[in-house]
Design a protein around this motif. Structure first.
Motif, PDB file in Angstrom:
ATOM      1  N   GLY A 118       0.841  -0.873   0.276  1.00  0.00           N
ATOM      2  CA  GLY A 118      -0.233   0.294   0.308  1.00  0.00           C
ATOM      3  C   GLY A 118       0.746   1.059   0.201  1.00  0.00           C
ATOM      4  O   GLY A 118       0.132   2.540  -0.766  1.00  0.00           O
ATOM      5  N   GLU A 119       1.702   1.538   0.801  1.00  0.00           N
ATOM      6  CA  GLU A 119       2.866   2.343   0.458  1.00  0.00           C
ATOM      7  C   GLU A 119       3.650   2.528  -0.611  1.00  0.00           C
ATOM      8  O   GLU A 119       3.072   3.190  -1.200  1.00  0.00           O
ATOM      9  N   GLY A 120       3.466   1.456  -1.345  1.00  0.00           N
ATOM     10  CA  GLY A 120       3.808   1.829  -2.933  1.00  0.00           C
ATOM     11  C   GLY A 120       2.614   3.062  -3.812  1.00  0.00           C
ATOM     12  O   GLY A 120       3.379   3.894  -4.653  1.00  0.00           O
ATOM     13  N   VAL A 121       1.843   2.012  -3.957  1.00  0.00           N
ATOM     14  CA  VAL A 121       0.258   2.639  -4.129  1.00  0.00           C
ATOM     15  C   VAL A 121       0.311   4.181  -3.515  1.00  0.00           C
ATOM     16  O   VAL A 121       0.448   5.189  -4.438  1.00  0.00           O
ATOM     17  N   ARG A 122       0.901   4.921  -2.313  1.00  0.00           N
ATOM     18  CA  ARG A 122       0.593   5.892  -2.160  1.00  0.00           C
ATOM     19  C   ARG A 122       1.556   7.037  -2.084  1.00  0.00           C
ATOM     20  O   ARG A 122       0.953   7.836  -2.963  1.00  0.00           O
ATOM     21  N   LEU A 171       1.099  10.425  -4.574  1.00  0.00           N
ATOM     22  CA  LEU A 171       1.243  12.082  -4.284  1.00  0.00           C
ATOM     23  C   LEU A 171       2.625  12.465  -5.651  1.00  0.00           C
ATOM     24  O   LEU A 171       2.885  13.105  -4.870  1.00  0.00           O
ATOM     25  N   SER A 172       2.643  11.841  -6.137  1.00  0.00           N
ATOM     26  CA  SER A 172       3.423  12.148  -7.397  1.00  0.00           C
ATOM     27  C   SER A 172       2.728  12.900  -8.465  1.00  0.00           C
ATOM     28  O   SER A 172       3.496  13.228  -8.727  1.00  0.00           O
ATOM     29  N   VAL A 173       1.741  12.637  -8.431  1.00  0.00           N
ATOM     30  CA  VAL A 173       1.551  13.863  -9.529  1.00  0.00           C
ATOM     31  C   VAL A 173       0.018  14.621  -8.293  1.00  0.00           C
ATOM     32  O   VAL A 173      -0.046  14.538  -6.951  1.00  0.00           O
ATOM     33  N   ASP A 176      -8.283  14.127   7.168  1.00  0.00           N
ATOM     34  CA  ASP A 176      -7.103  14.758   7.515  1.00  0.00           C
ATOM     35  C   ASP A 176      -5.765  14.667   6.180  1.00  0.00           C
ATOM     36  O   ASP A 176      -5.243  14.986   5.890  1.00  0.00           O
ATOM     37  N   SER A 177      -6.525  14.149   5.090  1.00  0.00           N
ATOM     38  CA  SER A 177      -6.334  13.844   3.495  1.00  0.00           C
ATOM     39  C   SER A 177      -5.116  12.732   4.012  1.00  0.00           C
ATOM     40  O   SER A 177      -4.014  12.947   3.513  1.00  0.00           O
ATOM     41  N   SER A 178      -4.525  12.048   5.161  1.00  0.00           N
ATOM     42  CA  SER A 178      -3.973  10.959   4.651  1.00  0.00           C
ATOM     43  C   SER A 178      -4.061  10.014   4.247  1.00  0.00           C
ATOM     44  O   SER A 178      -5.567   9.328   4.426  1.00  0.00           O
ATOM     45  N   PHE A 179      -3.045   9.023   3.204  1.00  0.00           N
ATOM     46  CA  PHE A 179      -3.794   7.790   2.904  1.00  0.00           C
ATOM     47  C   PHE A 179      -3.328   6.670   4.124  1.00  0.00           C
ATOM     48  O   PHE A 179      -2.792   7.139   4.669  1.00  0.00           O
ATOM     49  N   LYS A 180      -4.371   5.920   4.184  1.00  0.00           N
ATOM     50  CA  LYS A 180      -5.309   4.637   4.967  1.00  0.00           C
ATOM     51  C   LYS A 180      -4.928   3.572   4.129  1.00  0.00           C
ATOM     52  O   LYS A 180      -5.676   3.101   2.986  1.00  0.00           O
ATOM     53  N   VAL A 181      -3.868   2.698   3.938  1.00  0.00           N
ATOM     54  CA  VAL A 181      -2.804   1.782   3.609  1.00  0.00           C
ATOM     55  C   VAL A 181      -4.543   0.754   3.709  1.00  0.00           C
ATOM     56  O   VAL A 181      -4.671  -0.053   2.440  1.00  0.00           O
ATOM     57  N   ASP A 182      -4.372   0.475   4.699  1.00  0.00           N
ATOM     58  CA  ASP A 182      -5.486  -0.721   5.563  1.00  0.00           C
ATOM     59  C   ASP A 182      -7.261  -0.448   4.923  1.00  0.00           C
ATOM     60  O   ASP A 182      -7.733  -1.236   4.258  1.00  0.00           O
ATOM     61  N   HIS A 183      -7.339   0.563   4.359  1.00  0.00           N
ATOM     62  CA  HIS A 183      -8.618   0.707   3.240  1.00  0.00           C
ATOM     63  C   HIS A 183      -8.792  -0.046   2.106  1.00  0.00           C
ATOM     64  O   HIS A 183      -9.339   0.140   2.133  1.00  0.00           O
TER      65      HIS A 183
END
Length: 331
Positions: A111-115, A119-121, A138-145
């Motif tokens: 999931g961190e890779g997806v995030r 985030l690169s765009v 809070d605009s943070s990416f949740k990998v478990d979702h």
């Protein structure tokens, strides 16, 4: 796949499925088994149906764990026949299905890779309803979702990730060999290859730049080098626990100094200071182990991959003895 089929070479060397109607009426116990494993009409199925069947029977690199770096999509199915090789090289559906299973089953590792790719765009070209499923208030990416996303929404998210990864790859000078190989074909074939190439490039990007795995760690500053085996003596309680953990289920011969059988046990050898995030280390394979009655062990390990520590945490439990696990990613 639960069925088998036969292939034959036709005129001009073309490989065709043998779809002849055969007598499948069994006359003995052996015939019953043979008939149950045969599906001569397989060759009559359309390409879409065959790909759908293969999407359940195939899996991609690392989908079954860190020890399987190839998967059936690259190692087995392309060798069955030309038709299967064609699917493995050009089917977006096969690779996207594998990528979906990989991400949803192990979000902590992938999931961190997806995030990072998203985030690169500056803006994500997706419906707000999809973006909101993986981004919290809070605009943070949740990998478990990623595990709870609808399959259709997850596929759209990953298709966007694939397009972004492809653009990054071209900016970095990557060559689209899949499309180039099909330039003499029709436009539909080239477009199909290009879509498949996008998924493969994203898959490769996740593996080479973002794959993260948790493993136990042995820490001892030393001049370690790739593919240069080194002998060690484990005597500290925490490393006695480590060797017991990675050799669970091994035979008495393997634990008496004999050659370890595949798949070889692995752990992280942190040979640089400090034992902290950002430090480089090695993944080592255990080739030989002589385990003594008091838990000490003489081992022979071989460094097979350089990695970077992402997270260091002590194992929980009263019997952890100070043994740490590390989350790593490839360098």
């Amino acid at each position: 796949m639960g069925s088998s089929f036969s292939c034959r070479l036709g005129q001009g060397g073309d490989e065709r499925m043998d779809a002849r109607n055969t007598d499948v009426s069994p006359r003995s116990g052996t015939d019953v088994v043979a008939a149950a494993k045969t599906f001569p009409q397989f060759g009559l199925l359309s390409d879409d149906l065959v790909v759908e069947v293969l999407s359940f029977a195939s899996y991609g690199p690392y989908e079954r764990g860190i020890d399987d770096a190839e998967g059936t999509l690259t190692k087995n199915l392309p060798l069955v026949c030309r038709r299967f090789r064609h699917y493995c090289n050009r089917s977006e559906s096969l690779w996207l299905s594998s990528l979906e299973r990989l991400i949803s089953s192990k979000p902590d590792s992938w999931g961190e890779g997806v995030r990072s790719i998203l985030l690169s765009v500056r803006s994500i070209p997706l419906d707000v309803s999809i973006v909101e499923q993986v981004y919290s208030g809070d605009s943070s990416f949740k990998v478990d979702h990623l595990q709870s996303m609808k399959q259709e929404d997850l596929r759209k998210l990953l298709q966007t990730v694939c397009k972004i990864a492809t653009q990054q790859a071209f900016r970095n000078g990557a060559k689209n060999s899949y499309v180039r190989a099909g330039m003499g074909e029709g436009a539909d074939s080239v477009n199909q290859q290009q879509r498949c190439c996008e998924v493969k490039l994203a898959y490769r990007c996740l593996i080479t730049e973002h794959m993260m795995v948790k493993m136990p760690v042995f820490y001892m500053p030393s001049p370690l080098q790739l593919n240069q085996p080194i002998g060690l003596h484990f005597f500290e309680p925490r490393y006695r626990r480590l060797i017991a953990e990675v050799t669970v289920g091994r035979t008495s011969d393997e634990l008496s100094g004999g050659q370890m059988k595949e798949p070889l046990p692995r752990f992280v050898f942190a040979c640089n200071s400090p034992l902290a995030a950002g430090t480089n280390a090695f993944v080592v394979e255990l080739h030989r182990c002589r385990l003594y009655i008091n838990g000490r062990a003489d081992v022979l390990v071989n460094p097979v991959r350089q990695v970077r520590l992402v997270k260091v945490e002590e194992q929980r439990g009263s019997d952890s003895l100070g043994l740490c696990d590390v989350t790593i990613k490839r360098v």
